[in-house]
Enzyme design. Structure first.
Site, mmCIF file in Angstrom:
data_model
loop_
_atom_site.group_PDB
_atom_site.id
_atom_site.type_symbol
_atom_site.label_atom_id
_atom_site.label_comp_id
_atom_site.label_asym_id
_atom_site.label_seq_id
_atom_site.Cartn_x
_atom_site.Cartn_y
_atom_site.Cartn_z
ATOM 1 N N GLY A 162 7.790 -14.987 -8.741
ATOM 2 C CA GLY A 162 6.511 -14.294 -8.617
ATOM 3 C C GLY A 162 6.393 -13.144 -9.609
ATOM 4 N N VAL B 112 6.143 -9.883 -9.141
ATOM 5 C CA VAL B 112 7.001 -8.738 -8.849
ATOM 6 C C VAL B 112 8.471 -9.111 -9.019
ATOM 7 C CG1 VAL B 112 7.717 -7.086 -7.066
ATOM 8 C CG2 VAL B 112 5.295 -7.645 -7.348
ATOM 9 N N CYS C 46 1.931 -0.219 -3.153
ATOM 10 C CA CYS C 46 1.805 0.210 -4.550
ATOM 11 C C CYS C 46 0.905 1.429 -4.705
ATOM 12 C CB CYS C 46 1.297 -0.941 -5.416
ATOM 13 S SG CYS C 46 -0.171 -1.762 -4.774
ATOM 14 N N GLN D 171 -8.026 -0.364 -7.887
ATOM 15 C CA GLN D 171 -6.805 -1.169 -7.925
ATOM 16 C C GLN D 171 -6.993 -2.477 -8.695
ATOM 17 O OE1 GLN D 171 -5.789 0.374 -3.479
ATOM 18 N NE2 GLN D 171 -4.559 -1.364 -4.145
ATOM 19 N N GLY E 197 -2.386 -6.790 -8.192
ATOM 20 C CA GLY E 197 -1.905 -6.480 -6.850
ATOM 21 C C GLY E 197 -2.098 -7.618 -5.874
ATOM 22 N N HIS F 5 -3.044 0.542 -11.431
ATOM 23 C CA HIS F 5 -3.882 1.132 -10.392
ATOM 24 C C HIS F 5 -4.229 2.576 -10.770
ATOM 25 C CE1 HIS F 5 -3.211 -2.348 -8.085
ATOM 26 N NE2 HIS F 5 -2.495 -1.872 -7.085
#
Length: 340
Positions: free
Chosen positions: A12, A14, A130, A157, A161, A243
């Site tokens: 993924g 992240v 986050c 944002q 995310g 963000h």
């Protein structure tokens, strides 16, 4: 001697960023393994100049591994994090599952490093949301000086995310606006995200707040001070990564904007870019790929007693997620495991 590290959810956004940052920061790794769900089994991911093939999370034995960085959703975390923790592998969890558990420390290393010792309750450490992570980095040094009473924050944002599908949706919708017949209906978001803003992140709660807004309130209190009052409005904007937050702070005593600027300049993890001229501030485009939390537009709010305004920007895949998790791993190593 280094650490045996597991990255869970390595395919993924992240998870890949965690691997990148572990390599960039030269984290003392003796052995590293990338785990994913069975459908992603064998997918190749990069770790520095090495290539790792993902192994199956469902069958992996965590015994003998020092720490596991989890970058999967709450359902998979709920199933596998306790297995890893019971096997003696310290879990650093990026999901929201354990953030509000009183027995699990919620850590931003620049803000509350001493809370790391609470890891031993469950062998699990939580990574914050986050949007919370970057805000508390900016708030904590100011709170230490003048004690914050209330925070009003509006977030802007980025779509990253929400994951890769959201990035694709913004990209394809934007192209579709200019190519007749290639229009793209929203599927990730409830409304069009291209050339639009959506004041809705996560699910709505009975109070009228969204869960993202509630997270910012609850997490700020847990990380910094339960007495701080926080109200948030969280908005999704057509930005790929990064963000931004407009933060209004009310203190118990007066804090001059110049002193606040000096405090933030000296604080860990923060870069102040604050010139009162065209371009004398940071936008999301400039923060991508950087470790820092950027603060700009620091100024007195004369409409309230003891008020300040500031603008805060950070790469949400880094400080908001992967970087913070790696910093927790570094802190865990220094304070507890002491191998690297």
């Amino acid at each position: 001697m280094g650490y045996k590290v597991v990255v869970v959810g390595a395919t993924g956004n992240v998870g890949r960023e965690m691997l990148n940052i572990l390599a960039e920061r030269e984290f003392p790794v003796d052995e590293i393994v990338a785990l994913a769900s069975r459908k992603s089994l064998g997918t190749e991911v990069s770790f520095g100049d090495k290539t790792l093939k993902t192994l199956d999370l469902a069958t992996f034995d965590f015994a003998g591994w020092d720490m596991a960085l989890f970058a999967v959703g709450s359902e998979a975390t709920k199933e596998f994090a306790p297995i890893a923790a019971k096997a003696g592998c310290v879990v650093i969890d990026n999901s929201s599952l354990y953030r509000y558990d009183a027995d699990v420390p919620l850590i931003v290393p620049e803000v509350n490093p001493d809370a790391i010792m609470g890891y031993s309750n469950k062998n699990i450490i939580a990574n914050p949301n986050c949007s919370t992570a970057q805000m508390v980095v900016a708030l904590k040094p100011l709170h230490d000086r003048a004690k914050i009473k209330r925070v009003v924050v509006s977030t802007y944002q980025s779509v990253s995310g929400s994951g890769k599908a959201a990035i694709d949706e913004l990209w394809n919708q934007t192209k579709g606006m200019y190519v007749p017949g290639q229009e793209v209906e929203p599927t990730v978001y409830p409304k069009q995200i291209a050339f639009n803003v959506i004041p809705h992140i996560d699910v709505f709660m009975d109070s009228g707040d969204t869960k993202e807004e509630w997270k910012m309130v609850a997490e700020t209190k847990k990380i910094i001070d339960t007495s701080i009052k926080v109200t948030a409005t969280c908005v999704r904007v057509p930005v790929f990564v990064g963000h931004s937050e407009s933060i209004n702070i009310e203190f118990e005593e007066f804090l001059d904007e110049d002193e606040a600027r000096d405090i933030l300049r000296e604080s860990p993890g923060i870069l102040v870019i604050d010139k009162r001229e065209n371009g004398g501030y940071v936008t999301p485009v400039e923060c991508v790929g950087d470790f820092a939390t950027f603060v700009s537009r620091i100024r007195q709010d004369v409409t309230i007693e003891n008020g300040l305004n500031l603008w805060c920007v950070s790469d949400n895949l880094r400080k908001g997620a992967a970087l913070n998790a790696v910093q927790i791993a570094e802190l865990l190593g220094r304070r507890v495991l002491k191998k690297g």
